[in-house]
Design a protein around this motif. Structure first.
Motif, mmCIF file in Angstrom:
data_model
loop_
_atom_site.group_PDB
_atom_site.id
_atom_site.type_symbol
_atom_site.label_atom_id
_atom_site.label_comp_id
_atom_site.label_asym_id
_atom_site.label_seq_id
_atom_site.Cartn_x
_atom_site.Cartn_y
_atom_site.Cartn_z
ATOM 1 N N SER A 77 -26.148 2.053 -38.911
ATOM 2 C CA SER A 77 -27.103 0.971 -38.404
ATOM 3 C C SER A 77 -27.247 0.674 -36.774
ATOM 4 N N CYS A 78 -26.359 1.535 -36.366
ATOM 5 C CA CYS A 78 -26.174 1.371 -34.879
ATOM 6 C C CYS A 78 -27.594 1.610 -33.961
ATOM 7 N N HIS A 79 -27.951 1.010 -33.139
ATOM 8 C CA HIS A 79 -29.128 1.365 -32.401
ATOM 9 C C HIS A 79 -28.768 0.730 -30.930
ATOM 10 N N ILE A 80 -28.384 1.633 -29.929
ATOM 11 C CA ILE A 80 -28.110 1.286 -28.486
ATOM 12 C C ILE A 80 -29.514 0.703 -27.959
ATOM 13 N N LEU A 81 -29.453 -0.392 -27.299
ATOM 14 C CA LEU A 81 -30.399 -1.143 -26.634
ATOM 15 C C LEU A 81 -30.552 -0.888 -25.276
ATOM 16 N N PRO A 82 -31.931 -0.624 -24.650
ATOM 17 C CA PRO A 82 -32.169 0.133 -23.518
ATOM 18 C C PRO A 82 -31.515 -1.018 -22.507
ATOM 19 N N ALA A 83 -30.927 -0.277 -21.406
ATOM 20 C CA ALA A 83 -30.196 -1.182 -20.210
ATOM 21 C C ALA A 83 -31.280 -1.590 -19.286
ATOM 22 N N PRO A 84 -31.305 -2.701 -19.162
ATOM 23 C CA PRO A 84 -32.186 -3.488 -18.016
ATOM 24 C C PRO A 84 -32.160 -2.866 -16.888
ATOM 25 N N LYS A 85 -33.391 -2.761 -16.149
ATOM 26 C CA LYS A 85 -33.599 -2.171 -14.744
ATOM 27 C C LYS A 85 -33.341 -3.586 -14.028
ATOM 28 N N VAL A 86 -32.505 -3.334 -13.057
ATOM 29 C CA VAL A 86 -32.286 -4.533 -12.018
ATOM 30 C C VAL A 86 -32.091 -3.668 -10.426
ATOM 31 N N ALA A 87 -32.154 -4.443 -9.293
ATOM 32 C CA ALA A 87 -32.236 -3.985 -8.145
ATOM 33 C C ALA A 87 -30.787 -3.409 -7.820
ATOM 34 N N GLU A 88 -30.926 -2.011 -7.328
ATOM 35 C CA GLU A 88 -29.559 -1.547 -7.197
ATOM 36 C C GLU A 88 -29.125 -1.519 -5.582
ATOM 37 N N ASP A 89 -27.810 -1.981 -5.424
ATOM 38 C CA ASP A 89 -27.475 -1.890 -4.011
ATOM 39 C C ASP A 89 -28.261 -2.962 -3.214
ATOM 40 N N PRO A 90 -28.703 -4.067 -3.527
ATOM 41 C CA PRO A 90 -29.086 -5.067 -3.043
ATOM 42 C C PRO A 90 -28.948 -5.541 -1.566
ATOM 43 N N LEU A 91 -27.474 -5.391 -1.437
ATOM 44 C CA LEU A 91 -27.133 -5.674 0.142
ATOM 45 C C LEU A 91 -26.717 -4.540 1.064
ATOM 46 N N ARG A 92 -27.011 -3.369 0.313
ATOM 47 C CA ARG A 92 -26.991 -2.001 1.028
ATOM 48 C C ARG A 92 -25.516 -1.628 1.563
ATOM 49 N N PHE A 93 -24.661 -2.036 0.500
ATOM 50 C CA PHE A 93 -23.279 -2.191 0.864
ATOM 51 C C PHE A 93 -22.469 -0.912 1.190
ATOM 52 N N ARG A 94 -21.724 -0.797 1.893
ATOM 53 C CA ARG A 94 -20.852 0.241 2.369
ATOM 54 C C ARG A 94 -19.375 0.033 2.682
ATOM 55 N N ASP A 95 -18.429 0.629 2.134
ATOM 56 C CA ASP A 95 -17.045 0.399 2.640
ATOM 57 C C ASP A 95 -16.668 1.910 2.999
ATOM 58 N N SER A 96 -15.528 2.494 2.476
ATOM 59 C CA SER A 96 -15.327 3.995 2.611
ATOM 60 C C SER A 96 -16.435 5.002 2.089
ATOM 61 N N LYS A 97 -17.281 4.471 1.060
ATOM 62 C CA LYS A 97 -18.287 4.995 0.532
ATOM 63 C C LYS A 97 -19.729 4.212 0.283
ATOM 64 N N ARG A 98 -20.606 4.523 0.260
ATOM 65 C CA ARG A 98 -21.941 3.792 -0.003
ATOM 66 C C ARG A 98 -21.951 3.227 -1.470
ATOM 67 N N TYR A 99 -22.423 2.306 -1.771
ATOM 68 C CA TYR A 99 -22.318 1.473 -3.029
ATOM 69 C C TYR A 99 -23.147 2.425 -4.073
ATOM 70 N N SER A 100 -24.325 2.878 -3.623
ATOM 71 C CA SER A 100 -25.316 3.763 -4.088
ATOM 72 C C SER A 100 -24.361 4.903 -4.673
ATOM 73 N N ASP A 101 -23.588 5.705 -3.701
ATOM 74 C CA ASP A 101 -22.672 6.795 -4.307
ATOM 75 C C ASP A 101 -21.599 6.439 -5.017
ATOM 76 N N ARG A 102 -21.258 5.241 -5.181
ATOM 77 C CA ARG A 102 -19.958 4.900 -6.269
ATOM 78 C C ARG A 102 -20.881 4.697 -7.603
#
Length: 284
Positions: A69-94
């Motif tokens: 009975s299991c049907h995985i629902l598609p993951a919604p698309k959202v803005a990735e790294d909207p703040l262009r955040f970076r600490d020791s690594k880029r958020y996009s890389d994490r």
């Protein structure tokens, strides 16, 4: 030495099947070594001390949803790294690293299925994906899960496991708290149940939002449930807290949740709760 190199090249394949990581698992509760296969067959619960290990969406769906009975629902698309955040690594890389390790788009996965014949939308947070932290993707997935439940006229069940809001998304992550609260109200307006199962650990912004707004609050045994850390509270109030503070059993004793249910009994208990709630709301 060519023959030796050939043997060495062949060894990793043999050794990989026989490593401690694949054959044995050290229980985080009692510290004993348990056969990985035995642990999986026991629902990822230690057969010696009953400690509930953390598990992700695939295991939850397999345990709870009726076969086929299991049907995985598609993951919604959202803005990735909207703040262009970076600490020791880029958020996009994490994010890329988390996705490669978990094969999931983000920390909340929804599936459509049935539990003992009852149609449900089931959402599961994965603590292995950046600590199950709540950001834009988790908030949007939660809202989409509720929308699917309303469309299919069935309950929405969420299994929470989170360290809180995702710091790399700043205020945008905190805005998911009111968004998810509004979504829950939409579910109530449609006359549909919202059921929460708290698992280890659930804390921070998730605990302050949708994790504590269920029509029925269930928790797994000895799960850590908290808004903020024990040491922070003790240093603020200058008192020693009880040993079982911020556990499922403490919450049950003080009336903050409705029941603590062993993992092996969860499917049956959820089916019973769904039956009660859907019947009661239909009668109303």
């Amino acid at each position: 030495m060519n023959w030796l190199n050939s043997v060495r090249n062949a060894l990793p394949f043999v050794a990989k099947r026989e490593t401690t990581d694949t054959l044995w698992h050290k229980c985080k509760g009692c510290g004993q070594m348990v056969f990985t296969k035995e642990l999986a067959e026991n629902g990822h619960v230690c057969p010696r001390c009953d400690h509930h290990e953390r598990i992700g969406p695939p295991e939850r769906f397999a345990m709870l949803l009726d076969e086929g009975s299991c049907h995985i629902l598609p993951a919604p698309k959202v803005a990735e790294d909207p703040l262009r955040f970076r600490d020791s690594k880029r958020y996009s890389d994490r994010l890329k690293a988390a996705r490669s390790e978990n094969s999931e788009v983000d920390a909340l996965v929804n599936a459509k299925g049935t539990i003992d014949g009852h149609p449900v939308i089931l959402g599961v947070q994965d603590f292995a994906f950046m600590g199950g932290s709540m950001g834009l993707a988790v908030g949007e997935a939660f809202v989409r899960g509720v929308e699917n439940a309303i469309r299919d006229h069935c309950p929405y069940i969420i299994f929470t496991a989170s360290g809180g809001a995702r710091m790399q998304e700043g205020i945008l992550s905190l805005m998911q708290m009111p968004r998810t609260t509004v979504a829950i109200q939409m579910l109530h307006d449609a006359g549909l149940p919202y059921i929460v199962v708290l698992t280890d650990p659930t804390s921070g912004g998730v605990m302050a939002a949708y994790a504590m707004l269920g029509d029925v609050q269930i928790a797994e045994p000895k799960a850590t449930l908290a808004f903020t850390g024990r040491r922070v509270i003790e240093s603020t109030i200058r008192e020693k807290l009880p040993e079982d503070f911020q556990t499922s059993e403490y919450y049950l004793e003080h009336g903050l949740i409705d029941m603590v249910v062993h993992r092996r009994d969860l499917k049956k208990r959820l089916a019973t709760v769904i039956g009660y709630l859907t019947h009661a709301r239909k009668a109303a």
